[in-house]
Write a protein that holds these residues in place. Structure first.
Motif, PDB file in Angstrom:
ATOM      1  N   ARG A 139       0.978   4.200   0.050  1.00  0.00           N
ATOM      2  CA  ARG A 139       1.599   4.481  -1.254  1.00  0.00           C
ATOM      3  C   ARG A 139       0.544   4.583  -2.354  1.00  0.00           C
ATOM      4  N   ALA A 140      -0.446   3.680  -2.313  1.00  0.00           N
ATOM      5  CA  ALA A 140      -1.514   3.724  -3.327  1.00  0.00           C
ATOM      6  C   ALA A 140      -2.251   5.066  -3.233  1.00  0.00           C
ATOM      7  N   PRO A 193       4.979  11.790  -6.118  1.00  0.00           N
ATOM      8  CA  PRO A 193       6.017  10.792  -6.350  1.00  0.00           C
ATOM      9  C   PRO A 193       6.587  10.240  -5.043  1.00  0.00           C
ATOM     10  N   GLU A 249       8.879   6.520  -3.724  1.00  0.00           N
ATOM     11  CA  GLU A 249       9.624   5.378  -4.250  1.00  0.00           C
ATOM     12  C   GLU A 249       9.459   4.227  -3.262  1.00  0.00           C
ATOM     13  N   GLN A 256      -1.038   7.929  -1.973  1.00  0.00           N
ATOM     14  CA  GLN A 256      -0.131   9.001  -2.423  1.00  0.00           C
ATOM     15  C   GLN A 256      -0.065   9.033  -3.945  1.00  0.00           C
ATOM     16  N   GLU A 257       0.087   7.844  -4.550  1.00  0.00           N
ATOM     17  CA  GLU A 257       0.217   7.799  -6.010  1.00  0.00           C
ATOM     18  C   GLU A 257      -1.082   8.240  -6.686  1.00  0.00           C
ATOM     19  N   GLY A 273      -1.081  11.690  -7.269  1.00  0.00           N
ATOM     20  CA  GLY A 273      -0.029  12.162  -8.169  1.00  0.00           C
ATOM     21  C   GLY A 273       1.257  12.566  -7.463  1.00  0.00           C
TER      22      GLY A 273
END
Ligand code: FAD
Length: 374
Positions: free
Chosen positions: A108-109, A117, A119, A111-112, A115
């Motif tokens: 997740r880190a 999105p 959840e 992917q974020e 940029g």
């Protein structure tokens, strides 16, 4: 412009359709269209959930293709009346234990940081999203824009659309590429006949390295990577969306279809052109799938198959011209050929017709493997 395409898997089919739309006279050569990985694949359209470290250009290509899919499927339905089973209901990725959750947090880190999105969901939220998940599931990630398509519906729709535009299908094996005065001029078939063309595209999946007549340095560096999948059937809704799981470090996915099919996949094995289904492969898939979704043991067993992904040295496709004038590659799509079909077809058709190529395809030139291809 006369174009001959060797191989009618999703890549050859989609490119034939787009090239015919662009005004080319296209011949597709394949003894058994869509008999390769395109008939085995689960059909996940999941560039976000499949993101791997160091594969950012592939992510961008995957996102560009995923974003084309809705219109691509609609255009095919409009042209042929055939449904491709396209869905864009997101992908849920879940973790079975605390170590698996740590891996998902790292993803997740990453992917974020790019940029994208996603959840983050607690275990309870995962079960709310997918009520059949095991009570022990620790948490997950929802990629809301990922989706799926049914490759066994997609390939016939592509063939019908291509034939509707005059693409000629020759049900024979290509044995070699014709080369005259250092230029590719067509294809020789297994019955000895020849098909002449201005351009030749090799899209024969993992068999793309097998053609005779190619000068040294133009043989694509592709290899078969075996994958086994199981198909189950359910008369009642069981899963709402594609669900991928990490179970004690091992990956499994389940892809539901509107008609009640659920595809469980997939093993990844380096065993050459071996398509035997093995007890061990099936056991691993069922073991991990049952940890996540205990209710699957109640579902009807439908089918088990093994296919060969066209792997490349960097897990990314080879698309574009080679050192042999007139000879192009469209292969090496590895785990993502179904996802990448729309953008690959746009890029390959543009290259074959000397039109502007989508910039996102630039990193995938065969020239990046100088010793093998140039
Ligand atoms: P193929 O589909 O393998 O087609 C090659 C064609 O070439 C065949 O029809 C064959 O008959 C023909 N051919 C071979 N030799 C010759 C010759 N000499 N002359 C003429 N024709 C020839 N991708 C995704 O995006 N999402 C997924 O969820 C997914 N899941 C997968 C699960 C498994 C188990 C496997 C095996 C693959 C999966 N893939 C997935 C990958 C995807 O299936 C492939 O990347 C894709 O099918 C490659 O398409 P292709 O047209 O290049 O090759």
């Amino acid at each position: 412009m006369q174009i001959v395409i060797i191989g009618a898997g999703v890549i050859g089919l989609a490119t034939a359709w787009r090239a015919a739309q662009g005004g080319a006279a296209v011949t597709l050569v394949d003894p058994a269209p869509a008999s390769g990985a395109s008939s085995v694949a689960a059909g996940m359209l999941t560039p976000v959930s499949e993101l791997s470290y160091g594969e950012e250009p592939l992510l961008r290509l995957g996102l560009a293709s995923r974003d084309r899919y809705r219109a691509f499927a609609a255009e095919l339905a409009e042209a042929t009346g055939l449904d491709t089973g396209y869905r864009d209901d997101g992908t849920l990725q879940v973790a079975f234990d605390a170590d698996d959750l740590k891996l998902l947090d790292d993803l997740r880190a990453f992917q974020e940081g790019l940029g994208i999105p996603v959840e983050a969901l607690t275990g309870r939220e995962c079960r709310k999203a997918e009520p059949m998940l095991a009570p022990g599931v620790r948490g997950g990630l929802l990629a809301p824009e990922d989706g799926s398509v049914d490759p066994r519906r997609l390939a016939p729709a592509l063939l019908a659309a291509a034939e509707g535009l005059g693409v000629r299908l020759v049900r024979r094996r290509a044995e070699g590429v014709l080369v005259e005065r250092d230029t590719a001029t067509g294809v020789r078939l297994d019955d000895g006949t020849e098909i002449r063309a201005d351009r030749v595209l090799l899209a024969a999946g993992p068999w793309s390295g097998d053609l005779a007549g190619l000068p040294p340095g133009t043989v694509p560096p592709v290899r078969p990577v075996k994958g086994q999948v199981i198909r189950l059937r359910t008369p009642v809704p069981f899963l709402r969306r594609t669900t991928r799981g990490l179970v004690k470090g091992s990956s499994v996915y389940l892809v539901p279809r509107a008609d009640g099919e659920i595809v469980i996949g997939a093993t990844q094995e380096e065993l050459g052109f071996d398509t035997r289904v093995t007890a061990g492969g099936l056991w691993e898939l069922l073991r991990d799938a049952r940890e996540l979704l205990p209710g699957i043991t109640e579902l009807e067993f439908a089918e088990v198959t093994a296919g060969l992904r066209p792997g490349s040295p960097d897990n990314a496709p080879l698309m574009g011209p080679t050192a042999l004038p007139g000879f192009y590659l469209g292969t090496g799509h590895f785990r993502n050929g179904i996802l990448l079909a729309p953008v690959s077809a746009d890029a390959l058709a543009a290259m074959l017709l000397d039109r502007p190529v989508p910039a996102v395809a630039a990193p995938f030139s065969p020239a990046r493997f100088p010793t093998e291809v140039q």
